[in-house]
Design an enzyme around this catalytic site. Structure first.
Site, PDB file in Angstrom:
ATOM      1  N   ARG A 193      37.127  41.866  36.955  1.00 40.50           N
ATOM      2  CA  ARG A 193      37.722  42.328  38.002  1.00 40.50           C
ATOM      3  C   ARG A 193      37.422  41.845  39.435  1.00 40.50           C
ATOM      4  NH1 ARG A 193      36.419  48.423  40.053  1.00 40.50           N
ATOM      5  NH2 ARG A 193      38.562  48.630  41.074  1.00 40.50           N
ATOM      6  N   HIS A 200      39.921  40.850  42.443  1.00 39.18           N
ATOM      7  CA  HIS A 200      39.656  41.359  43.744  1.00 39.18           C
ATOM      8  C   HIS A 200      39.515  40.351  44.776  1.00 39.18           C
ATOM      9  CE1 HIS A 200      39.428  46.001  42.737  1.00 39.18           C
ATOM     10  NE2 HIS A 200      40.210  45.588  41.782  1.00 39.18           N
ATOM     11  N   VAL A 222      42.883  39.056  47.928  1.00 36.67           N
ATOM     12  CA  VAL A 222      42.500  39.355  49.325  1.00 36.67           C
ATOM     13  C   VAL A 222      41.918  38.307  50.009  1.00 36.67           C
ATOM     14  CG1 VAL A 222      41.390  40.959  50.661  1.00 36.67           C
ATOM     15  CG2 VAL A 222      41.880  41.850  48.478  1.00 36.67           C
ATOM     16  N   GLY A 226      42.628  35.006  49.216  1.00 42.75           N
ATOM     17  CA  GLY A 226      42.696  33.848  48.380  1.00 42.75           C
ATOM     18  C   GLY A 226      41.358  33.983  47.564  1.00 42.75           C
ATOM     19  N   ASP A 247      38.372  32.995  47.812  1.00 41.89           N
ATOM     20  CA  ASP A 247      37.402  32.250  48.639  1.00 41.89           C
ATOM     21  C   ASP A 247      35.972  33.014  48.651  1.00 41.89           C
ATOM     22  OD1 ASP A 247      37.999  34.736  50.055  1.00 41.89           O
ATOM     23  OD2 ASP A 247      38.150  33.940  51.873  1.00 41.89           O
ATOM     24  N   SER A 289      35.226  36.121  49.368  1.00 45.35           N
ATOM     25  CA  SER A 289      35.212  36.941  50.628  1.00 45.35           C
ATOM     26  C   SER A 289      34.758  38.419  50.083  1.00 45.35           C
ATOM     27  CB  SER A 289      36.570  37.157  51.236  1.00 45.35           C
ATOM     28  OG  SER A 289      37.585  37.526  50.511  1.00 45.35           O
ATOM     29  N   ASN A 297      36.538  49.064  45.879  1.00 50.83           N
ATOM     30  CA  ASN A 297      35.629  48.352  45.479  1.00 50.83           C
ATOM     31  C   ASN A 297      34.193  49.082  45.398  1.00 50.83           C
ATOM     32  OD1 ASN A 297      36.889  45.808  45.148  1.00 50.83           O
ATOM     33  ND2 ASN A 297      36.674  45.503  47.017  1.00 50.83           N
ATOM     34  N   HIS A 303      42.598  44.922  31.288  1.00 50.23           N
ATOM     35  CA  HIS A 303      42.202  46.210  31.084  1.00 50.23           C
ATOM     36  C   HIS A 303      41.769  46.570  29.658  1.00 50.23           C
ATOM     37  CE1 HIS A 303      43.959  47.886  34.940  1.00 50.23           C
ATOM     38  NE2 HIS A 303      42.992  47.037  35.300  1.00 50.23           N
ATOM     39  N   THR A 304      41.585  45.732  28.787  1.00 52.71           N
ATOM     40  CA  THR A 304      41.122  45.699  27.210  1.00 52.71           C
ATOM     41  C   THR A 304      39.607  45.610  27.430  1.00 52.71           C
ATOM     42  OG1 THR A 304      41.571  44.922  25.083  1.00 52.71           O
ATOM     43  CG2 THR A 304      41.016  43.324  26.726  1.00 52.71           C
ATOM     44  N   ASP A 353      40.065  41.764  23.413  1.00 55.02           N
ATOM     45  CA  ASP A 353      41.254  41.598  22.335  1.00 55.02           C
ATOM     46  C   ASP A 353      42.770  42.071  23.060  1.00 55.02           C
ATOM     47  OD1 ASP A 353      41.125  44.231  22.473  1.00 55.02           O
ATOM     48  OD2 ASP A 353      39.914  44.358  20.786  1.00 55.02           O
TER      49      ASP A 353
HETATM   50  C1  HEM Z   1      48.002  45.601  37.651  1.00 57.65           C
HETATM   51  C2  HEM Z   1      47.489  46.159  38.631  1.00 57.65           C
HETATM   52  C3  HEM Z   1      46.018  46.679  38.374  1.00 57.65           C
HETATM   53  C4  HEM Z   1      45.632  47.907  38.905  1.00 57.65           C
HETATM   54  C5  HEM Z   1      46.391  48.887  39.497  1.00 57.65           C
HETATM   55  C6  HEM Z   1      44.235  47.960  38.398  1.00 57.65           C
HETATM   56  C7  HEM Z   1      43.466  49.195  38.745  1.00 57.65           C
HETATM   57  C8  HEM Z   1      42.022  49.233  38.278  1.00 57.65           C
HETATM   58  C9  HEM Z   1      41.379  50.570  38.154  1.00 57.65           C
HETATM   59  C10 HEM Z   1      41.981  51.789  39.293  1.00 57.65           C
HETATM   60  C11 HEM Z   1      40.289  50.364  37.822  1.00 57.65           C
HETATM   61  C12 HEM Z   1      38.978  51.287  37.347  1.00 57.65           C
HETATM   62  C13 HEM Z   1      37.904  51.483  38.507  1.00 57.65           C
HETATM   63  C14 HEM Z   1      37.099  52.355  38.427  1.00 57.65           C
HETATM   64  O1  HEM Z   1      37.392  53.693  38.574  1.00 57.65           O
HETATM   65  O2  HEM Z   1      36.076  52.192  38.024  1.00 57.65           O
HETATM   66  C15 HEM Z   1      40.249  48.884  37.043  1.00 57.65           C
HETATM   67  C16 HEM Z   1      39.204  48.450  36.310  1.00 57.65           C
HETATM   68  C17 HEM Z   1      39.356  47.097  35.713  1.00 57.65           C
HETATM   69  N1  HEM Z   1      40.251  46.214  35.995  1.00 57.65           N
HETATM   70 FE1  HEM Z   1      42.037  46.536  37.030  1.00 57.65          FE
HETATM   71  N2  HEM Z   1      43.727  46.796  37.891  1.00 57.65           N
HETATM   72  C18 HEM Z   1      44.893  46.147  37.964  1.00 57.65           C
HETATM   73  C19 HEM Z   1      45.033  44.781  37.314  1.00 57.65           C
HETATM   74  C20 HEM Z   1      43.837  43.862  37.101  1.00 57.65           C
HETATM   75  C21 HEM Z   1      43.568  42.683  36.844  1.00 57.65           C
HETATM   76  C22 HEM Z   1      44.711  41.691  37.072  1.00 57.65           C
HETATM   77  C23 HEM Z   1      42.468  42.328  36.284  1.00 57.65           C
HETATM   78  C24 HEM Z   1      41.737  41.022  35.859  1.00 57.65           C
HETATM   79  C25 HEM Z   1      42.540  39.851  35.722  1.00 57.65           C
HETATM   80  C26 HEM Z   1      41.921  43.631  36.407  1.00 57.65           C
HETATM   81  C27 HEM Z   1      40.347  43.816  35.567  1.00 57.65           C
HETATM   82  C28 HEM Z   1      39.786  45.120  35.450  1.00 57.65           C
HETATM   83  C29 HEM Z   1      38.780  45.252  34.715  1.00 57.65           C
HETATM   84  C30 HEM Z   1      37.938  44.444  33.933  1.00 57.65           C
HETATM   85  C31 HEM Z   1      38.531  46.463  34.789  1.00 57.65           C
HETATM   86  C32 HEM Z   1      37.045  47.151  34.324  1.00 57.65           C
HETATM   87  C33 HEM Z   1      35.973  47.000  35.358  1.00 57.65           C
HETATM   88  C34 HEM Z   1      34.606  47.512  34.794  1.00 57.65           C
HETATM   89  O3  HEM Z   1      34.417  48.010  33.790  1.00 57.65           O
HETATM   90  O4  HEM Z   1      33.878  47.399  35.664  1.00 57.65           O
HETATM   91  N3  HEM Z   1      42.444  44.850  36.691  1.00 57.65           N
HETATM   92  N4  HEM Z   1      41.605  48.319  37.286  1.00 57.65           N
END
Ligand code: HEM
Ligand SMILES: *[C@@H]1O[C@H](CO)[C@@H](O)[C@H](O)[C@H]1NC(C)=O
Ligand SMILES: *[C@@H]1O[C@H](CO)[C@@H](O)[C@H](O)[C@H]1NC(C)=O
Length: 336
Positions: free
Chosen positions: A68, A72, A76, A78, A80, A82, A100, A199-200, A260
């Site tokens: 994640r 992030h 933002v 690129g 880099d 940041s 964040n 999000h898997t 997965d």
């Molecule tokens: C499509 C738009 C996306 C939205 C709106 C989004 C939003 C979020 C939010 C709200 C969380 C939970 C934060 C929390 O409450 O702890 C989250 C977790 C996460 N996101 Fe996304 N996300 C998106 C795309 C992505 C992408 C593209 C990736 C990586 C390639 C990603 C990877 C992750 C991962 C791995 C978590 C779990 C983090 C943890 O367990 O610490 N997400 N995301």
């Protein structure tokens, strides 16, 4: 009379070739390359991988955090690094945006990796590459695919809290908003769906989705696209009042520590945690068929995920003489 006329074009051609070679050689230097640290820090990638594996072994959630964090970072200013810069008394950094802080995790893993890299090859490996490697290694360590990464990213020295809100999509976005947001970074709707498969792994705090359980709109408290039984299960873990602010709910309730394709199965069952997840299956036939495909064919998802990750990890990168190699990922190098 004819002699000077003939030699002039030859000289000109020679000059042009020289200039072209100069331009080409500069372009080669200022592009990402496989094995960029081959000569300057041979064990760079191996070092990051070892540290990431160790960290995930003690806490699998850190792998999700690092994946994640890379997203992030790249969305933002690129890729880099940041996102790694600490706030100072003079300015609030990306890190302290509500998107964040406090949910982003894994900063200490990058610190550990960078400390080792500085010990073996000081001033060589960028924080941006370190984070890109770490995200890749996290996916592989948690059972997902692995891939080769072009490196040579350089670090930025600007991090502004308000940039985050302007660039990262919130979990309340619908399909069209998500598509626009990713398109602004050069990623297609398909790539957005594919990358959402991240999000898997990992978890979310109750606050990121509890509106879907209690305050959907003025007439309907619960999001109708949410499977009612699943909603009950979520309500138990995330009561409307006095919920645990530190609790994380697995975004893929089946296998939150395994990379997965179960996330896509969740969506077909109405068990996407965020609106931004469920919308991929609910809002449009085309996107729904991609979700369905990924839920049935893990290798197809893996293949497309790798391609999309490579693209994401090269968004607006600094290379060549741009930026710097930060000594400490948390602070910009002192100006000289
Ligand atoms: C499509 C738009 C996306 C939205 C709106 C989004 C939003 C979020 C939010 C709200 C969380 C939970 C934060 C929390 O409450 O702890 C989250 C977790 C996460 N996101 Fe996304 N996300 C998106 C795309 C992505 C992408 C593209 C990736 C990586 C390639 C990603 C990877 C992750 C991962 C791995 C978590 C779990 C983090 C943890 O367990 O610490 N997400 N995301
Ligand atoms: C609330 O959501 C429901 C279900 O999507 C919808 O039918 C209804 O029109 C919405 N009401 C308002 C006031 O937006
Ligand atoms: C950031 O880097 C640029 C050049 O890359 C430099 O001109 C500027 O002074 C630096 N800013 C800070 C805050 O270090």
């Amino acid at each position: 009379m004819k002699q000077p006329r003939a030699s002039q074009p030859i000289m000109l051609t020679g000059m042009m070739i020289f200039v072209m070679l100069l331009v080409v050689s500069q372009q080669v230097q200022s592009q990402l390359q496989y094995d960029f640290y081959h000569k300057t820090c041979k064990s760079a990638e191996k070092t990051v991988r070892r540290i990431v594996r160790q960290a995930i072994h003690s806490n699998p959630g850190l792998g999700a955090g690092l994946l994640r964090m890379h997203f992030h970072d790249c969305f933002v200013r690129g890729c880099d690094a940041s996102v790694l810069i600490d706030s100072t008394s003079a300015s609030q950094a990306e890190k302290d945006s509500p998107a964040n802080n406090p949910s982003l995790r894994g900063f200490e893993v990058i610190d550990d990796a960078k400390a080792e890299l500085e010990a073996i090859c000081p001033g060589v490996v960028s924080c941006a590459d370190t984070l890109a490697f770490a995200a890749r290694d996290s996916v592989a360590t948690l059972g997902g695919p692995s891939w080769k990464i072009r490196s040579g990213r350089r670090d930025g020295n600007i991090s502004i809290k308000s940039d985050v809100f302007a660039n990262l999509p919130p979990p309340s976005f619908n399909l069209q908003q998500l598509t626009q947001n990713f398109q602004a970074k050069g990623l297609s709707q398909d790539e957005m769906i594919t990358l959402s498969g991240a999000h898997t792994i990992g978890g979310s705090h109750c606050t990121s989705f509890s509106n879907r359980l209690y305050t959907f709109n003025s007439t309907t408290p619960q999001d109708p696209t949410l499977d009612p039984q699943f909603a009950e299960h979520l309500k138990q873990q995330c009561p409307q009042t006095n919920f645990d602010p530190n609790l994380r709910i697995g975004m893929d309730s089946f296998t939150p520590d395994r990379f997965d394709n179960k996330y896509f199965t969740d969506l077909t069952l109405g068990q996407g945690l965020f609106k931004s997840d469920q919308t991929l299956f609910t809002d449009d036939k085309n996107s729904a068929s991609t979700v369905q495909l990924y839920s049935e064919h893990r290798p197809v998802f893996n293949y497309n995920f790798v391609k999309a990750m490579i693209k994401m990890s090269e968004i607006e990168v600094k290379t060549g003489l741009q930026g710097e190699i930060r000594r400490n990922c948390r602070v910009v190098n002192p100006a000289h």
